[in-house]
Design an enzyme around this catalytic site. Structure first.
Site, short mmCIF file in Angstrom:
data_model
loop_
_atom_site.label_atom_id
_atom_site.label_comp_id
_atom_site.label_asym_id
_atom_site.label_seq_id
_atom_site.Cartn_x
_atom_site.Cartn_y
_atom_site.Cartn_z
N TYR A 43 1.97 -9.21 -7.31
CA TYR A 43 1.82 -9.23 -5.43
C TYR A 43 3.14 -8.26 -5.19
O TYR A 43 2.65 -7.95 -3.51
CB TYR A 43 2.41 -10.84 -5.14
CG TYR A 43 3.60 -11.19 -5.76
CD1 TYR A 43 4.75 -10.50 -5.40
CD2 TYR A 43 3.78 -11.75 -6.60
CE1 TYR A 43 6.39 -11.11 -6.13
CE2 TYR A 43 4.78 -12.44 -7.79
CZ TYR A 43 5.86 -12.08 -7.56
OH TYR A 43 7.26 -12.51 -8.35
N GLY A 46 1.68 -5.01 -2.62
CA GLY A 46 0.80 -5.14 -1.27
C GLY A 46 2.07 -6.36 -0.38
O GLY A 46 1.85 -6.21 0.72
N HIS A 47 2.87 -6.36 -0.73
CA HIS A 47 3.78 -7.18 0.05
C HIS A 47 5.29 -7.29 -0.31
O HIS A 47 6.20 -7.72 -1.21
CB HIS A 47 3.87 -8.51 -0.52
CG HIS A 47 4.38 -10.06 0.26
ND1 HIS A 47 5.98 -10.33 0.44
CD2 HIS A 47 4.29 -10.32 1.32
CE1 HIS A 47 6.33 -11.30 1.07
NE2 HIS A 47 4.81 -11.05 1.06
N PHE A 48 5.41 -5.82 0.40
CA PHE A 48 4.92 -4.60 0.69
C PHE A 48 5.05 -3.52 0.15
O PHE A 48 6.57 -3.39 -0.27
CB PHE A 48 5.99 -4.70 2.02
CG PHE A 48 5.76 -6.65 2.79
CD1 PHE A 48 4.67 -6.74 3.32
CD2 PHE A 48 6.68 -7.69 3.26
CE1 PHE A 48 4.56 -8.15 4.04
CE2 PHE A 48 6.94 -8.53 3.78
CZ PHE A 48 6.10 -8.91 3.85
N VAL A 53 9.11 -7.68 -1.12
CA VAL A 53 10.14 -8.70 -1.16
C VAL A 53 8.48 -10.42 -1.87
O VAL A 53 7.49 -9.78 -2.13
CB VAL A 53 9.68 -8.98 0.11
CG1 VAL A 53 10.28 -10.08 0.25
CG2 VAL A 53 10.60 -8.05 0.92
#
Length: 150
Positions: A43, A46-48, A53
């Site tokens: 994750y 894309g986050h971020f 995070v």
């Protein structure tokens, strides 16, 4: 409880298994578990980008998985393909600090009450001495194929 015992208790697998180790377990009362957050978590791409995070919903899911381990231990049951443990509600979720690569997330769960097949837990996720997230979680066990009564 090491990872080998955890995968016997939880149906989740990579990339959705969010409990690495149980460090304390007091039957019918509480559990403390660990999620080691690495830069390899899918994750983070894309986050971020540039400021990774851990998504808050995944912190809540990690708490729910730890709650499931506590509930199965309290019931003296091992989950099987005919029974699943579902997260059915979250109250009072608050996020107080970001969880980043390199953090060790401590998942502390206590049983608040059990009524009508619904388990209510108090959950606290922390990094070191800092609270990252707190929430009340509601869960229930259902047989596969059992109709939803809500």
């Amino acid at each position: 409880m090491d990872i080998h015992a955890i995968v016997k208790q939880l149906p989740h697998r990579y990339p959705f298994l969010l409990v690495d180790k149980v460090i304390e377990l007091e039957r019918n009362t509480r559990i403390k578990a660990i999620k080691n957050v690495t830069c390899n978590e899918p994750y983070f791409m894309g986050h971020f980008p540039g400021r990774p995070v851990m998504p808050g919903v995944l912190i809540l899911e990690a708490l729910a998985q730890a709650a499931g381990l506590l509930a199965f231990d309290a019931m003296g049951k091992v989950p099987d393909e005919n029974n699943l443990y579902y997260l059915v509600g979250i109250d009072g979720a608050r996020f107080k600090r970001p969880v980043e690569p390199g953090d060790q997330l401590i998942l502390a769960i206590t049983i608040d009450r059990v009524r009508g097949g619904i388990w209510k837990f108090k959950g606290l996720a922390s990094v070191g001495d800092e609270v990252a997230c707190e929430a009340e979680l509601m869960c229930t066990m259902r047989s596969v194929g059992e109709p939803d009564r809500s």
